[in-house]
Design a protein around this motif. Structure first.
Motif, PDB file in Angstrom:
ATOM      1  N   ILE A   1       0.877  -1.125   0.115  1.00 21.89           N
ATOM      2  CA  ILE A   1      -0.171   0.124  -0.174  1.00 21.89           C
ATOM      3  C   ILE A   1       0.915   1.163   0.043  1.00 21.89           C
ATOM      4  O   ILE A   1       1.726   1.375   0.949  1.00 21.89           O
ATOM      5  CB  ILE A   1      -1.004   0.030   1.186  1.00 21.89           C
ATOM      6  N   ARG A   2       0.855   1.833  -0.954  1.00 20.83           N
ATOM      7  CA  ARG A   2       1.493   3.217  -1.099  1.00 20.83           C
ATOM      8  C   ARG A   2       0.849   4.581  -0.893  1.00 20.83           C
ATOM      9  O   ARG A   2       1.667   5.586  -0.355  1.00 20.83           O
ATOM     10  CB  ARG A   2       2.087   3.244  -2.532  1.00 20.83           C
ATOM     11  N   HIS A   3      -0.628   4.459  -0.808  1.00 20.42           N
ATOM     12  CA  HIS A   3      -1.241   5.634  -0.278  1.00 20.42           C
ATOM     13  C   HIS A   3      -2.652   5.283  -0.077  1.00 20.42           C
ATOM     14  O   HIS A   3      -3.048   4.320  -0.770  1.00 20.42           O
ATOM     15  CB  HIS A   3      -1.367   6.723  -1.367  1.00 20.42           C
ATOM     16  N   ILE A   4      -3.179   6.096   0.898  1.00 19.75           N
ATOM     17  CA  ILE A   4      -4.624   5.874   1.140  1.00 19.75           C
ATOM     18  C   ILE A   4      -5.356   6.987   1.439  1.00 19.75           C
ATOM     19  O   ILE A   4      -4.871   8.095   1.855  1.00 19.75           O
ATOM     20  CB  ILE A   4      -4.815   5.068   2.693  1.00 19.75           C
ATOM     21  N   PHE A   5      -6.550   7.183   0.757  1.00 20.91           N
ATOM     22  CA  PHE A   5      -7.318   8.325   0.812  1.00 20.91           C
ATOM     23  C   PHE A   5      -8.763   7.802   1.512  1.00 20.91           C
ATOM     24  O   PHE A   5      -9.260   7.008   1.215  1.00 20.91           O
ATOM     25  CB  PHE A   5      -7.811   8.659  -0.744  1.00 20.91           C
ATOM     26  N   ARG A   6      -8.802   8.696   2.564  1.00 15.07           N
ATOM     27  CA  ARG A   6      -9.891   8.390   3.711  1.00 15.07           C
ATOM     28  C   ARG A   6     -11.026   9.347   3.429  1.00 15.07           C
ATOM     29  O   ARG A   6     -10.927  10.329   3.208  1.00 15.07           O
ATOM     30  CB  ARG A   6      -9.466   8.113   4.805  1.00 15.07           C
ATOM     31  N   ASN A   7     -12.242   8.891   3.613  1.00 14.31           N
ATOM     32  CA  ASN A   7     -13.604   9.730   3.642  1.00 14.31           C
ATOM     33  C   ASN A   7     -13.460  10.503   2.426  1.00 14.31           C
ATOM     34  O   ASN A   7     -13.459  11.900   2.468  1.00 14.31           O
ATOM     35  CB  ASN A   7     -13.378  10.614   4.943  1.00 14.31           C
ATOM     36  N   VAL A   8     -13.519  10.070   1.221  1.00 15.60           N
ATOM     37  CA  VAL A   8     -13.262  10.508   0.002  1.00 15.60           C
ATOM     38  C   VAL A   8     -14.454  11.442  -0.389  1.00 15.60           C
ATOM     39  O   VAL A   8     -15.384  10.884  -0.161  1.00 15.60           O
ATOM     40  CB  VAL A   8     -12.972   9.554  -1.178  1.00 15.60           C
ATOM     41  N   ALA A   9     -14.415  12.521  -0.860  1.00 17.80           N
ATOM     42  CA  ALA A   9     -15.218  13.161  -1.769  1.00 17.80           C
ATOM     43  C   ALA A   9     -15.327  12.797  -3.149  1.00 17.80           C
ATOM     44  O   ALA A   9     -14.298  13.068  -3.676  1.00 17.80           O
ATOM     45  CB  ALA A   9     -15.176  14.666  -1.424  1.00 17.80           C
ATOM     46  N   PRO A  10     -16.216  12.280  -3.825  1.00 10.72           N
ATOM     47  CA  PRO A  10     -16.261  12.035  -5.077  1.00 10.72           C
ATOM     48  C   PRO A  10     -15.859  12.903  -6.393  1.00 10.72           C
ATOM     49  O   PRO A  10     -15.080  12.667  -6.866  1.00 10.72           O
ATOM     50  CB  PRO A  10     -17.783  11.444  -5.500  1.00 10.72           C
ATOM     51  N   ARG A  11     -16.262  14.425  -5.851  1.00 11.68           N
ATOM     52  CA  ARG A  11     -15.769  15.386  -6.902  1.00 11.68           C
ATOM     53  C   ARG A  11     -14.361  15.587  -6.905  1.00 11.68           C
ATOM     54  O   ARG A  11     -14.120  15.933  -5.840  1.00 11.68           O
ATOM     55  CB  ARG A  11     -16.666  16.408  -6.751  1.00 11.68           C
ATOM     56  N   GLY A  12     -13.835  15.461  -7.826  1.00  9.58           N
ATOM     57  CA  GLY A  12     -12.248  15.577  -7.891  1.00  9.58           C
ATOM     58  C   GLY A  12     -11.336  14.671  -7.627  1.00  9.58           C
ATOM     59  O   GLY A  12     -10.116  14.753  -7.520  1.00  9.58           O
ATOM     60  N   HIS A  13     -11.789  13.499  -7.017  1.00 10.66           N
ATOM     61  CA  HIS A  13     -11.112  12.319  -6.193  1.00 10.66           C
ATOM     62  C   HIS A  13     -10.098  11.829  -7.473  1.00 10.66           C
ATOM     63  O   HIS A  13      -9.072  11.466  -7.058  1.00 10.66           O
ATOM     64  CB  HIS A  13     -11.834  11.382  -5.756  1.00 10.66           C
ATOM     65  N   VAL A  14     -10.883  11.529  -8.559  1.00  8.71           N
ATOM     66  CA  VAL A  14      -9.830  10.785  -9.650  1.00  8.71           C
ATOM     67  C   VAL A  14      -8.863  11.339 -10.040  1.00  8.71           C
ATOM     68  O   VAL A  14      -7.801  11.018 -10.120  1.00  8.71           O
ATOM     69  CB  VAL A  14     -10.743  10.396 -10.769  1.00  8.71           C
ATOM     70  N   ALA A  15      -8.923  12.840 -10.231  1.00  6.99           N
ATOM     71  CA  ALA A  15      -7.740  13.674 -10.382  1.00  6.99           C
ATOM     72  C   ALA A  15      -6.441  13.935  -9.199  1.00  6.99           C
ATOM     73  O   ALA A  15      -5.359  13.678  -9.468  1.00  6.99           O
ATOM     74  CB  ALA A  15      -8.099  15.000 -10.579  1.00  6.99           C
ATOM     75  N   GLU A  16      -7.141  13.694  -8.042  1.00 10.59           N
ATOM     76  CA  GLU A  16      -6.260  13.470  -6.935  1.00 10.59           C
ATOM     77  C   GLU A  16      -5.525  12.208  -7.097  1.00 10.59           C
ATOM     78  O   GLU A  16      -4.120  12.413  -6.791  1.00 10.59           O
ATOM     79  CB  GLU A  16      -6.978  13.529  -5.765  1.00 10.59           C
ATOM     80  N   VAL A  17      -6.065  11.022  -7.172  1.00 12.42           N
ATOM     81  CA  VAL A  17      -5.620   9.888  -7.441  1.00 12.42           C
ATOM     82  C   VAL A  17      -4.641   9.717  -8.445  1.00 12.42           C
ATOM     83  O   VAL A  17      -3.391   9.464  -8.560  1.00 12.42           O
ATOM     84  CB  VAL A  17      -6.852   8.720  -7.756  1.00 12.42           C
ATOM     85  N   LEU A  18      -4.822  10.258  -9.572  1.00 14.70           N
ATOM     86  CA  LEU A  18      -3.887  10.314 -10.895  1.00 14.70           C
ATOM     87  C   LEU A  18      -2.446  11.265 -10.506  1.00 14.70           C
ATOM     88  O   LEU A  18      -1.488  10.851 -10.756  1.00 14.70           O
ATOM     89  CB  LEU A  18      -4.527  10.860 -12.093  1.00 14.70           C
ATOM     90  N   ASP A  19      -2.891  12.552  -9.929  1.00 13.91           N
ATOM     91  CA  ASP A  19      -1.858  12.921  -9.400  1.00 13.91           C
ATOM     92  C   ASP A  19      -0.894  12.406  -8.336  1.00 13.91           C
ATOM     93  O   ASP A  19       0.394  12.475  -8.549  1.00 13.91           O
ATOM     94  CB  ASP A  19      -2.197  14.437  -8.553  1.00 13.91           C
TER      95      ASP A  19
END
Length: 163
Positions: free
Chosen positions: A131-149
């Motif tokens: 596991i390299r990164h964990i995003f908790r309590n994700v807000a759907p809007r803009g999340h995919v861009a955050e993951v790609l970054d």
């Protein structure tokens, strides 16, 4: 809940077509973005799945497979996928065993009512199964861009660490 640097708990779950996705089979070949979401066909979950699907090529270019997990059954996933034209692989965890192992099956209170369910969470798992990164309590809007970054940052760090 697993932490960054831990080996990701392995699992095998059926997808919308009742074909089994085995995380262990990805080790050595692909990075995995594993996202947990509450339910098919809710506004936030639909936005998230559509956004991941719309960026399928971006993930493929990063040698990454994206899979979503919820407690919905396989036929419900198939309807959700087909209705929204999703390319993301949706996995069924009806007994919430994997949700529990990843620490995303949680109890929370809203409006004085205590409910248990999936807390929207995303894990980035590298090709070694770490596991390299964990995003908790994700807000759907803009999340995919955050993951790609974050994937891009991790790949840059890896390139500098292993010239």
């Amino acid at each position: 809940m697993p932490r960054i640097g831990d080996r990701a708990p392995v699992f095998a779950l059926p997808d919308a077509d009742m074909e089994v996705f085995d995380l262990d089979e990805m080790v050595g070949s692909k990075h995995v973005v594993l996202y947990f979401y509450p339910r098919d066909n809710t506004p936030g979950c639909t936005r998230q799945a559509v956004d991941f699907s719309d960026h399928a090529q971006d993930f493929e270019e990063r040698d990454c497979v994206v899979v979503g997990v919820s407690p919905d059954d396989c036929p419900t996933h198939a309807e959700f996928r087909d209705e929204h034209g999703l390319s993301v692989r949706l996995l069924s965890d009806e007994d919430v065993d994997i949700c529990r192992r990843y620490g995303v099956w949680q109890s929370r209170e809203a409006d004085g009512v205590r409910r248990t369910g999936v807390t929207r969470t995303t894990f980035i798992i590298d090709k070694r199964g770490i596991i390299r990164h964990i995003f908790r309590n994700v807000a759907p809007r803009g999340h995919v861009a955050e993951v790609l970054d974050t994937l891009s940052q991790l790949q840059t760090e890896h390139a500098h660490a292993n010239p």
